[in-house]
Design an enzyme around this catalytic site. Structure first.
Site, PDB file in Angstrom:
ATOM      1  CE  LYS A 112      -3.939  -2.162   0.766  1.00 17.40           C
ATOM      2  NZ  LYS A 112      -3.679  -3.604   0.587  1.00 17.40           N
TER       3      LYS A 112
HETATM    4  C1  LIG Z   1      -4.120  -4.862   0.395  1.00 25.47           C
HETATM    5  C2  LIG Z   1      -3.490  -6.130   0.277  1.00 25.47           C
HETATM    6  C3  LIG Z   1      -3.785  -7.078  -0.773  1.00 25.47           C
HETATM    7  C4  LIG Z   1      -5.028  -6.999  -1.647  1.00 25.47           C
HETATM    8  O1  LIG Z   1      -4.814  -5.895  -2.368  1.00 25.47           O
HETATM    9  P1  LIG Z   1      -5.854  -5.417  -3.379  1.00 25.47           P
HETATM   10  O2  LIG Z   1      -5.719  -4.292  -4.333  1.00 25.47           O
HETATM   11  O3  LIG Z   1      -7.146  -4.964  -2.447  1.00 25.47           O
HETATM   12  O4  LIG Z   1      -6.492  -6.239  -4.344  1.00 25.47           O
HETATM   13  C5  LIG Z   1      -2.875  -8.062  -0.757  1.00 25.47           C
HETATM   14  N1  LIG Z   1      -2.151  -8.511   0.046  1.00 25.47           N
HETATM   15  C6  LIG Z   1      -1.577  -7.413   1.110  1.00 25.47           C
HETATM   16  C7  LIG Z   1      -0.595  -7.597   2.098  1.00 25.47           C
HETATM   17  C8  LIG Z   1      -2.352  -6.228   1.033  1.00 25.47           C
HETATM   18  O5  LIG Z   1      -2.053  -5.298   2.108  1.00 25.47           O
END
Ligand SMILES: *Cc1c(COP(=O)(O)O)cnc(C)c1O
Length: 497
Positions: A112
């Protein structure tokens, strides 16, 4: 380049407006009118650039109301020394045709950060460009990683406040500690008694509540979102898919034009959607492999064309993928349906009335042209972490393990030998309790952030500095509210200056 709503009824807006407004007035999500093309010679030229130069260039293709110097400034601030790897998003070579794209070298140790380190820059600039004089109050519903990354991105940014809601029993110990110890004068963190979907629904209700927006307006604030429905979250993510391709070229692992696979652990469908956008721009992609955990609503959709959220919700060891309604799928549907807002509107109303919808004909043909999907059980997630560590010494987190298992299933099913990139979305240290369990290491009475030491002791893998610092961080936020208490929590937070 202008942006339109996935529901098709709203007026067109600029990139800055799309970021400043978050959601379109008709309830749809903003999407670019067309995909800028990434010419093969440009793809080669980017090979010699740094990550932040690559990212600025890619973002500039979508955001022509920002100039490249401005974007270079934002990306060089965002992808700076807060990342503990000079490559920002490096590839780990497992074997000749398998790489892990490590997207967790940022300040909160999850992918993120790739978007949320730069989004505050894009948002504050967008507010200036749209002559917005009010301050923005960012509301976030998080399944764990978004919350911390958004808090860290917006911390002490002038003209902003940020409030995060997380499911009280749905995040890992480390994730929780990261959030409740968050520094900054403009931040708020509250647990809710419910799961991630409840938190997301609660936040959506607050966004559409006229009384709240009027009251906030009176105090000089307006609400916006940092969830992956905001265009400012999505556009920076397109960059790392292209950057990974550049690095594979640079390493001589692929030839120009060679098609590769990306396998993405998926929840809200933001990450893999960015890969699809890169493919539509011309990035040579063979398959995008969408990996689900036990909550396999997306896998069922990709396999059958039926999206059905009427099913049990499971809390798993990969909590950031525990989602039944993947918001960003709406953007994919829009493209699959040939930019038909009316079709998207009917899928979405069917979803809200019956909890399901189905696609067929050319819509599902386009889906199957690019996507493959598979899911991974809890047991297989654990076995995958263990097997990879024992066989190669490489330690991955639970989300990445889901993707790696699904890639292996895809390979045995199809025999495809293309170079494949597993998108590694979090540091294994963020999910210590599960990773330790996967390695069959008894933890005794150790709990919380002490597990970080335990994992380091056993594996000798370096603890990321921000997680090491948690051990001495003081708790600032330990309140929790019921779903009906969310509105009041927001009003109290904004009232507090
Ligand atoms: C947010 C997240 C995901 C999923 O990503 P999306 O964009 O919501 O599909 C997968 N793994 C981790 C560690 C995340 O923080």
């Amino acid at each position: 380049m202008l942006y339109q709503s996935t529901r098709g009824f709203d007026k067109k807006v600029t990139g800055a407006e799309a970021i400043a407004y978050g959601l379109a007035d008709d309830g749809g999500l903003f999407v670019p009118q067309f995909f800028p093309s990434l010419r093969p010679e440009m793809l080669l030229k980017l090979v010699d650039e740094t990550y932040s130069k690559r990212a600025a260039y890619i973002i500039s293709l979508f955001m022509d109301d920002f100039d490249i110097n401005e974007l270079n400034e934002y990306t060089s601030r965002a992808y700076s020394c807060d990342f503990d790897n000079a490559g920002v998003a490096p590839l780990y070579e497992l074997d000749s045709n398998t790489r892990f794209l490590e997207l967790w070298h940022g300040p909160t140790c999850a992918f993120k950060d790739m978007a949320l380190q730069i989004m505050p820059e894009l948002l504050t600039a967008s507010l200036k460009k749209t002559n917005e004089t009010r301050s923005v109050c960012i509301l976030v519903a998080t399944s764990g990683d978004t919350g911390k990354a958004a808090l860290e991105g917006f911390r002490d940014i002038p003209g902003t406040k940020i409030m995060v809601f997380y499911p009280r029993d749905g995040v890992s110990e480390v994730q929780k500690h990261q959030m409740i110890s968050q520094a900054g004068d403009n931040v708020g963190v509250t647990a809710i008694e419910g799961n991630f979907d409840d938190a997301q629904r609660g936040v959506k209700e607050i966004f559409s509540d006229k009384t709240i927006s009027d009251e906030l307006n009176g105090s000089g604030y307006f609400l916006s979102s940092a969830n992956s429905i905001n265009w400012g979250r999505l556009v920076p993510q397109v960059a790392y898919y292209i950057s990974a391709y550049n690095d594979l070229l640079k390493q001589g692992c692929i030839k120009p034009g060679e098609k590769i696979n990306f396998c993405v652990p998926t929840g809200n469908f933001g990450n893999i959607l960015a890969a699809y956008y890169a493919e539509r721009m011309g990035l040579p992609v063979n398959k995008l492999i969408c990996a689900s955990n036990r909550n396999d609503v997306l896998t069922q959709f990709i396999k059958t064309g039926v999206y059905d959220r009427n099913r049990p919700f499971y809390t798993t060891v990969s909590p950031s993928m525990d989602i039944l309604v993947s918001s960003n799928l709406e953007r994919l549907l829009y493209e699959l349906a040939g930019k038909d807002g009316t079709a998207v509107t009917s899928y979405m109303s069917s979803l809200s009335e019956k909890g399901k919808y189905s696609i067929s004909g050319r819509v599902s043909d386009e889906l199957n042209r690019v996507f493959y999907s598979g899911s991974c059980s809890e047991e297989d997630t654990m076995k995958t972490i263990n097997g990879l560590y024992v066989n190669s010494g490489y330690l991955i987190d639970t989300h990445t393990a889901v993707a790696y298992k699904v890639l292996n299933d895809y390979r045995s099913e199809t025999g495809d030998k293309s170079v494949s990139v597993v998108v590694s979305t979090a540091s294994p240290y963020k999910f210590c309790e599960s990773v330790l369990a996967a390695l069959d290491i008894p933890v005794g009475s150790a709990g919380g952030v002490d597990l970080i030491d335990k994992l380091a002791e056993i594996t000798g893998c370096e603890i990321p500095a921000p997680l090491l610092a948690l051990k001495t961080a003081a708790v600032r936020f330990n309140n929790s509210v019921s779903l009906t208490g969310m509105k009041k929590a927001v009003m109290d937070f904004v009232g507090k200056r």
